[in-house]
Design a protein around this motif. Sequence first.
Motif, PDB file in Angstrom:
ATOM      1  N   LEU A   1       0.823  -1.213   0.000  1.00  0.00           N
ATOM      2  CA  LEU A   1       0.000   0.000   0.000  1.00  0.00           C
ATOM      3  C   LEU A   1       0.857   1.263   0.000  1.00  0.00           C
ATOM      4  O   LEU A   1       0.426   2.314  -0.497  1.00  0.00           O
ATOM      5  N   HIS A   2       2.072   1.155   0.568  1.00  0.00           N
ATOM      6  CA  HIS A   2       2.946   2.325   0.709  1.00  0.00           C
ATOM      7  C   HIS A   2       4.356   1.975   0.226  1.00  0.00           C
ATOM      8  O   HIS A   2       5.316   1.980   1.012  1.00  0.00           O
ATOM      9  N   PRO A   3       4.531   1.700  -1.067  1.00  0.00           N
ATOM     10  CA  PRO A   3       5.862   1.302  -1.558  1.00  0.00           C
ATOM     11  C   PRO A   3       6.927   2.364  -1.334  1.00  0.00           C
ATOM     12  O   PRO A   3       8.116   2.047  -1.210  1.00  0.00           O
ATOM     13  N   GLU A   4       6.519   3.626  -1.248  1.00  0.00           N
ATOM     14  CA  GLU A   4       7.485   4.698  -1.009  1.00  0.00           C
ATOM     15  C   GLU A   4       8.126   4.605   0.375  1.00  0.00           C
ATOM     16  O   GLU A   4       9.156   5.242   0.630  1.00  0.00           O
ATOM     17  N   ALA A   5       7.539   3.801   1.247  1.00  0.00           N
ATOM     18  CA  ALA A   5       8.057   3.640   2.610  1.00  0.00           C
ATOM     19  C   ALA A   5       8.810   2.332   2.791  1.00  0.00           C
ATOM     20  O   ALA A   5       9.124   1.957   3.919  1.00  0.00           O
ATOM     21  N   THR A   6       9.109   1.640   1.693  1.00  0.00           N
ATOM     22  CA  THR A   6       9.762   0.326   1.786  1.00  0.00           C
ATOM     23  C   THR A   6      11.239   0.414   1.406  1.00  0.00           C
ATOM     24  O   THR A   6      11.712   1.398   0.827  1.00  0.00           O
ATOM     25  N   VAL A   7      11.950  -0.654   1.714  1.00  0.00           N
ATOM     26  CA  VAL A   7      13.361  -0.798   1.348  1.00  0.00           C
ATOM     27  C   VAL A   7      13.491  -0.841  -0.175  1.00  0.00           C
ATOM     28  O   VAL A   7      12.664  -1.446  -0.870  1.00  0.00           O
ATOM     29  N   ALA A   8      14.535  -0.197  -0.692  1.00  0.00           N
ATOM     30  CA  ALA A   8      14.842  -0.229  -2.124  1.00  0.00           C
ATOM     31  C   ALA A   8      16.311  -0.611  -2.283  1.00  0.00           C
ATOM     32  O   ALA A   8      17.186  -0.031  -1.633  1.00  0.00           O
ATOM     33  N   ASN A   9      16.592  -1.592  -3.139  1.00  0.00           N
ATOM     34  CA  ASN A   9      17.977  -2.023  -3.316  1.00  0.00           C
ATOM     35  C   ASN A   9      18.753  -1.037  -4.195  1.00  0.00           C
ATOM     36  O   ASN A   9      18.245   0.027  -4.566  1.00  0.00           O
ATOM     37  N   ALA A  10      19.978  -1.399  -4.548  1.00  0.00           N
ATOM     38  CA  ALA A  10      20.850  -0.476  -5.289  1.00  0.00           C
ATOM     39  C   ALA A  10      20.328  -0.163  -6.688  1.00  0.00           C
ATOM     40  O   ALA A  10      20.763   0.804  -7.309  1.00  0.00           O
ATOM     41  N   PHE A  11      19.392  -0.968  -7.192  1.00  0.00           N
ATOM     42  CA  PHE A  11      18.795  -0.742  -8.508  1.00  0.00           C
ATOM     43  C   PHE A  11      17.446  -0.032  -8.415  1.00  0.00           C
ATOM     44  O   PHE A  11      16.815   0.220  -9.440  1.00  0.00           O
ATOM     45  N   GLY A  12      16.999   0.236  -7.188  1.00  0.00           N
ATOM     46  CA  GLY A  12      15.706   0.882  -7.003  1.00  0.00           C
ATOM     47  C   GLY A  12      14.542  -0.083  -6.884  1.00  0.00           C
ATOM     48  O   GLY A  12      13.382   0.355  -6.800  1.00  0.00           O
ATOM     49  N   ASP A  13      14.818  -1.401  -6.881  1.00  0.00           N
ATOM     50  CA  ASP A  13      13.747  -2.392  -6.723  1.00  0.00           C
ATOM     51  C   ASP A  13      13.221  -2.350  -5.296  1.00  0.00           C
ATOM     52  O   ASP A  13      14.002  -2.399  -4.333  1.00  0.00           O
ATOM     53  N   ARG A  14      11.910  -2.283  -5.152  1.00  0.00           N
ATOM     54  CA  ARG A  14      11.292  -2.191  -3.824  1.00  0.00           C
ATOM     55  C   ARG A  14      11.037  -3.574  -3.237  1.00  0.00           C
ATOM     56  O   ARG A  14      10.559  -4.476  -3.929  1.00  0.00           O
ATOM     57  N   TYR A  15      11.343  -3.718  -1.954  1.00  0.00           N
ATOM     58  CA  TYR A  15      11.036  -4.943  -1.212  1.00  0.00           C
ATOM     59  C   TYR A  15       9.820  -4.655  -0.351  1.00  0.00           C
ATOM     60  O   TYR A  15       9.938  -4.124   0.760  1.00  0.00           O
TER      61      TYR A  15
END
Length: 398
Positions: free
Chosen positions: A113-127
Motif C-alpha cells: 500500500l505504501h511502496p514509497e516507505a519500503t526498502v529499495a535495493n541499489a537498482f531501485g527495486d522495492r522490497y
Amino acid sequence: MGYKAIYTYAWDLAETGVSEALGRFGGLGLDTVTMAGSYHAGKFLRPHGKGKVYFPEDGAVYFKADLKRYGAVKPVAHSTLADRDVLRELTDQDRLQTNVWLVLMHNTRLGALHPEATVANAFGDRYVYNLCPSAPCARAYAIGLAEDVTASYPVSGVSLETPGFLPYAHGFHHEFALNRPNRWLDNQLGLCFCSHCRAGAKRAGVPVEALRRQVAGDIEAYLASDLDFPADMAEAFWLADVRADGDLKAFLDWRCTVVTSLVEEIRQIVRKDASVAVIPSVARPTAGAWYEGSDLAALAEAAGLIEACFYEPGAARVKADLFDIRRRLRGKGGLRGIVRPAFPDLETKGEFIAAMRALGEGGVSEVAFYNWGHLRETNLNWIAEGLAAMDSAAPTPQ
C-alpha cells in the motif's frame, strides 16, 4: 512477577478459549502470555488445533487500534476474529501477565500500500515485505503501534520484532532464483538505498551515492558472470568487503543508529511501567543481527531488554550463543531468551533440558517458549521440567 512466557496467536486463544488456555499455561509454570499484536502472513501447521493448517491474514493487527495515533501508514484490523478482542480478554484476567509481541517493519500488506516507505535495493527495486526504518511514515507507524497498545490495554510490556532492515532472503511467497544463493550476493542485494536512507547516510557523512553505484556494479558484474561463489568463499568475500571498504562499514554502522533511534523513540513514548524488549534478529547466530541494524549493546541501552532467539539445534550451540551475546552486551540492559522445544531446534527432551540448564547457568532467568499453536502437546509438557532445570542451575548470588 518475572517473565516465563508462552508465545501465542489470537486465533489459537480464541479457538481454545482464553480461560482454558490460561489454565494450561499456568499448569506449565508460566506467568506470562505473549500474544501477537501485529503479524504477517504464513502457512502454519497446528498439531492441537481443530483445523490443522492456518493461513494468518497478512499484515493485520490483533487489538482495537486507535487510528488517530497514526500517520499515513495505518494498521489494518484483522477480519477473521472481528467479533473478538482477545487481547482485552487476556488483560481483563489477573491470572497471568499479558505481554504483546509486535512485528514492526515486516509487513507486506502495508508495504504494497505504501511502496514509497519500503526498502529499495541499489537498482531501485522495492522490497514490499520490509517497511524501511528510515522512512518517517514507517517509523511513525511502528511508534504508533507501541504507544497505542500500551496506552489502550494494561499490558505488562511489548516485545519488538523486526525493528530494522530484513535480510534479502526472507522466505517471500515463491521466492525463486536459478543461481546458487550466497551470503555475499544476498547481503549486497539486501542493502537499502531508498531516498530516506540516502539522505540520512549523506547527512552522517557517508558517500552513499558512490557506494550505491559500487554495489550495483558489483552485483551486475557477478550476475553477468558464470560464477557461483562457494559458501565459505562468499562468507570471506563479504567479511573482507566490510573490513576493507570504509564506506560500506560506515553505511552499515549508520544503519544501526537508525534502528537504535527508533527503539529509543518507542521506549520514550511507551507507558513507563511497561517493559520494552527487542528481538534483535532471528538470524543464526544472534551476532549476525548487526546486518539488520541491530547493535545489541545499543539496543539494550535504548530499550532496557534484549529478548534473544536461541534457535539452535543443540544445547552446546545455545550455550555458545549465550556466551557471545553476553560478551557483546558488556553488562548493558537485561537479557531474556526465546526457546523452541521442538524441530528444527531442540528435538529431544534431553537436549531441551540441557539447553535450559545452560541458560540458567549463564544467568538467564526470564525465558519464553515459541509457539503454543505450533507445538505438540508432548513438547509442551517438557516446559515445566525445563523451567525447573533453568532455575536450579542459576548461579548462587554472591
